[in-house]
Design a protein around this motif. Sequence first.
Motif, PDB file in Angstrom:
ATOM      1  N   ASP A 119       0.827  -1.229   0.000  1.00  0.00           N
ATOM      2  CA  ASP A 119       0.000   0.000   0.000  1.00  0.00           C
ATOM      3  C   ASP A 119       0.854   1.270   0.000  1.00  0.00           C
ATOM      4  O   ASP A 119       0.336   2.376   0.075  1.00  0.00           O
ATOM      5  CB  ASP A 119      -0.965  -0.005   1.195  1.00  0.00           C
ATOM      6  CG  ASP A 119      -0.234  -0.062   2.539  1.00  0.00           C
ATOM      7  OD1 ASP A 119       0.985   0.217   2.586  1.00  0.00           O
ATOM      8  OD2 ASP A 119      -0.878  -0.401   3.546  1.00  0.00           O
ATOM      9  N   VAL A 123      -2.678   5.752   3.897  1.00  0.00           N
ATOM     10  CA  VAL A 123      -3.739   5.575   4.904  1.00  0.00           C
ATOM     11  C   VAL A 123      -5.038   6.159   4.338  1.00  0.00           C
ATOM     12  O   VAL A 123      -5.138   7.377   4.135  1.00  0.00           O
ATOM     13  CB  VAL A 123      -3.397   6.309   6.224  1.00  0.00           C
ATOM     14  CG1 VAL A 123      -4.497   6.104   7.258  1.00  0.00           C
ATOM     15  CG2 VAL A 123      -2.055   5.845   6.770  1.00  0.00           C
ATOM     16  N   TYR A 145       1.942   5.639  10.215  1.00  0.00           N
ATOM     17  CA  TYR A 145       1.774   4.415   9.412  1.00  0.00           C
ATOM     18  C   TYR A 145       2.909   4.287   8.401  1.00  0.00           C
ATOM     19  O   TYR A 145       3.514   3.220   8.265  1.00  0.00           O
ATOM     20  CB  TYR A 145       0.413   4.369   8.694  1.00  0.00           C
ATOM     21  CG  TYR A 145       0.302   3.065   7.931  1.00  0.00           C
ATOM     22  CD1 TYR A 145       0.257   1.850   8.614  1.00  0.00           C
ATOM     23  CD2 TYR A 145       0.321   3.037   6.540  1.00  0.00           C
ATOM     24  CE1 TYR A 145       0.228   0.636   7.930  1.00  0.00           C
ATOM     25  CE2 TYR A 145       0.291   1.826   5.853  1.00  0.00           C
ATOM     26  CZ  TYR A 145       0.248   0.635   6.559  1.00  0.00           C
ATOM     27  OH  TYR A 145       0.233  -0.576   5.883  1.00  0.00           O
ATOM     28  N   ARG A 146       3.207   5.386   7.717  1.00  0.00           N
ATOM     29  CA  ARG A 146       4.251   5.309   6.690  1.00  0.00           C
ATOM     30  C   ARG A 146       5.593   4.883   7.313  1.00  0.00           C
ATOM     31  O   ARG A 146       6.266   3.997   6.824  1.00  0.00           O
ATOM     32  CB  ARG A 146       4.384   6.665   5.984  1.00  0.00           C
ATOM     33  CG  ARG A 146       5.118   6.580   4.651  1.00  0.00           C
ATOM     34  CD  ARG A 146       5.095   7.899   3.909  1.00  0.00           C
ATOM     35  NE  ARG A 146       5.550   8.996   4.736  1.00  0.00           N
ATOM     36  CZ  ARG A 146       4.789   9.999   5.156  1.00  0.00           C
ATOM     37  NH1 ARG A 146       3.522  10.056   4.828  1.00  0.00           N
ATOM     38  NH2 ARG A 146       5.284  10.961   5.909  1.00  0.00           N
ATOM     39  N   GLY A 149       4.174   1.819  10.819  1.00  0.00           N
ATOM     40  CA  GLY A 149       3.121   0.826  10.574  1.00  0.00           C
ATOM     41  C   GLY A 149       3.461  -0.107   9.427  1.00  0.00           C
ATOM     42  O   GLY A 149       3.158  -1.298   9.479  1.00  0.00           O
ATOM     43  N   THR A 150       4.105   0.438   8.396  1.00  0.00           N
ATOM     44  CA  THR A 150       4.459  -0.412   7.246  1.00  0.00           C
ATOM     45  C   THR A 150       5.379  -1.553   7.681  1.00  0.00           C
ATOM     46  O   THR A 150       5.403  -2.599   7.047  1.00  0.00           O
ATOM     47  CB  THR A 150       5.157   0.412   6.147  1.00  0.00           C
ATOM     48  OG1 THR A 150       6.212   1.170   6.737  1.00  0.00           O
ATOM     49  CG2 THR A 150       4.179   1.343   5.431  1.00  0.00           C
ATOM     50  N   VAL A 156      -2.708  -1.619   6.778  1.00  0.00           N
ATOM     51  CA  VAL A 156      -3.107  -0.402   7.481  1.00  0.00           C
ATOM     52  C   VAL A 156      -4.217  -0.641   8.523  1.00  0.00           C
ATOM     53  O   VAL A 156      -4.141  -0.142   9.652  1.00  0.00           O
ATOM     54  CB  VAL A 156      -3.452   0.727   6.467  1.00  0.00           C
ATOM     55  CG1 VAL A 156      -4.710   0.419   5.662  1.00  0.00           C
ATOM     56  CG2 VAL A 156      -3.548   2.070   7.141  1.00  0.00           C
ATOM     57  N   ASP A 157      -5.222  -1.441   8.160  1.00  0.00           N
ATOM     58  CA  ASP A 157      -6.296  -1.708   9.137  1.00  0.00           C
ATOM     59  C   ASP A 157      -5.771  -2.510  10.308  1.00  0.00           C
ATOM     60  O   ASP A 157      -6.053  -2.197  11.469  1.00  0.00           O
ATOM     61  CB  ASP A 157      -7.446  -2.479   8.468  1.00  0.00           C
ATOM     62  CG  ASP A 157      -8.358  -1.547   7.691  1.00  0.00           C
ATOM     63  OD1 ASP A 157      -8.873  -0.591   8.304  1.00  0.00           O
ATOM     64  OD2 ASP A 157      -8.533  -1.765   6.481  1.00  0.00           O
ATOM     65  N   TYR A 159      -2.730  -2.716  11.414  1.00  0.00           N
ATOM     66  CA  TYR A 159      -1.808  -1.946  12.253  1.00  0.00           C
ATOM     67  C   TYR A 159      -2.580  -1.057  13.228  1.00  0.00           C
ATOM     68  O   TYR A 159      -2.300  -1.045  14.430  1.00  0.00           O
ATOM     69  CB  TYR A 159      -0.887  -1.093  11.376  1.00  0.00           C
ATOM     70  CG  TYR A 159      -0.045  -0.116  12.174  1.00  0.00           C
ATOM     71  CD1 TYR A 159       1.013  -0.565  12.958  1.00  0.00           C
ATOM     72  CD2 TYR A 159      -0.332   1.253  12.169  1.00  0.00           C
ATOM     73  CE1 TYR A 159       1.773   0.329  13.710  1.00  0.00           C
ATOM     74  CE2 TYR A 159       0.427   2.148  12.913  1.00  0.00           C
ATOM     75  CZ  TYR A 159       1.476   1.676  13.686  1.00  0.00           C
ATOM     76  OH  TYR A 159       2.221   2.559  14.439  1.00  0.00           O
TER      77      TYR A 159
END
Length: 269
Positions: A119, A123, A145-146, A149-150, A156-157, A159
């Motif tokens: 992805d 987000v 996230y970037r 989370g990655t 994404v969900d 995490y």
Amino acid sequence: MGFSRLFGRRPARIQGIAAALVAAAGVLMAAAPPASAQRNTGGYTRDGSQYGRTQRVYEAGKFDYYVMSLSWSPSYCASARDTRDPQCNGTGGRPFSFVLHGVWPQFEKGWPQDCQSPDKGFVPRPVANRMLDIMPSDKLVFHEYRKHGTCSGLGVDGYFDMARSLYNKVKVPPRFAAITDPRTFVSTPELMAEFLAANPGMKADGIAVQCGGSGPRLQEVRICFDKGGNFRSCGRNENQSRMCSSQQVYMPPVRAGGRNDAPAIGQKI
Ligand code: U2P
């Protein structure tokens, strides 16, 4: 271009030296990390060669544990430069005390970041919106996230669901939930002891405090979890004496609507 085309018409001695140089380069290339573990963060010249820095490429899902970082929002707001940040400018709709800064996959020493992800660290807006109650800035949600989370490998969900479940696992001792006294100083060991008392199973070496600025101010509380979401000891990244060696920290008060009236950094408390 082949070796013989480059050196074919040269005398034998030069050919010998050239062959040795090519062989040495081969040995060096074999010893270097695989190309896939490096990413060029500079650029390319017109002939296609790289310039600038190379950065390690980290593989999603390869890490040892998680650290959750809870930020003491009033300290953050006292030094925040972005006046549009809703947690600081009164548009957040409620007072902010501890907020979720992020959940970071960690190595025992060091951490991966900006992992390759299908992805590409994107987000979707609805996902960001549903995190705003505990991470009150969409910019923060996108950034976390970037960068971190990655590397979870959860998507994404997954995490943000995991981040929320770790956040919900931690009980903030009530007296820290809404400090209104503008002169609250807290002993660092006591603050950690109170978190331990409120959270059965939390390890004494599974929590660390970050402070800084004048006071020094409490900036963050970091809590470590294993990959299954259980409390665990922290690794070498959460080195208490490096993160905050002060025996006492200042906790600026929370303010209605999130507006922060704490003295600015550098201002006498
Ligand atoms: O501590 C200052 C900033 O460094 C990044 N950090 C720190 C410790 C750690 O284990 N991992 C890590 O990433 C954080 O950067 P951010 O996520 O905010 O970009 C932290 O704020």
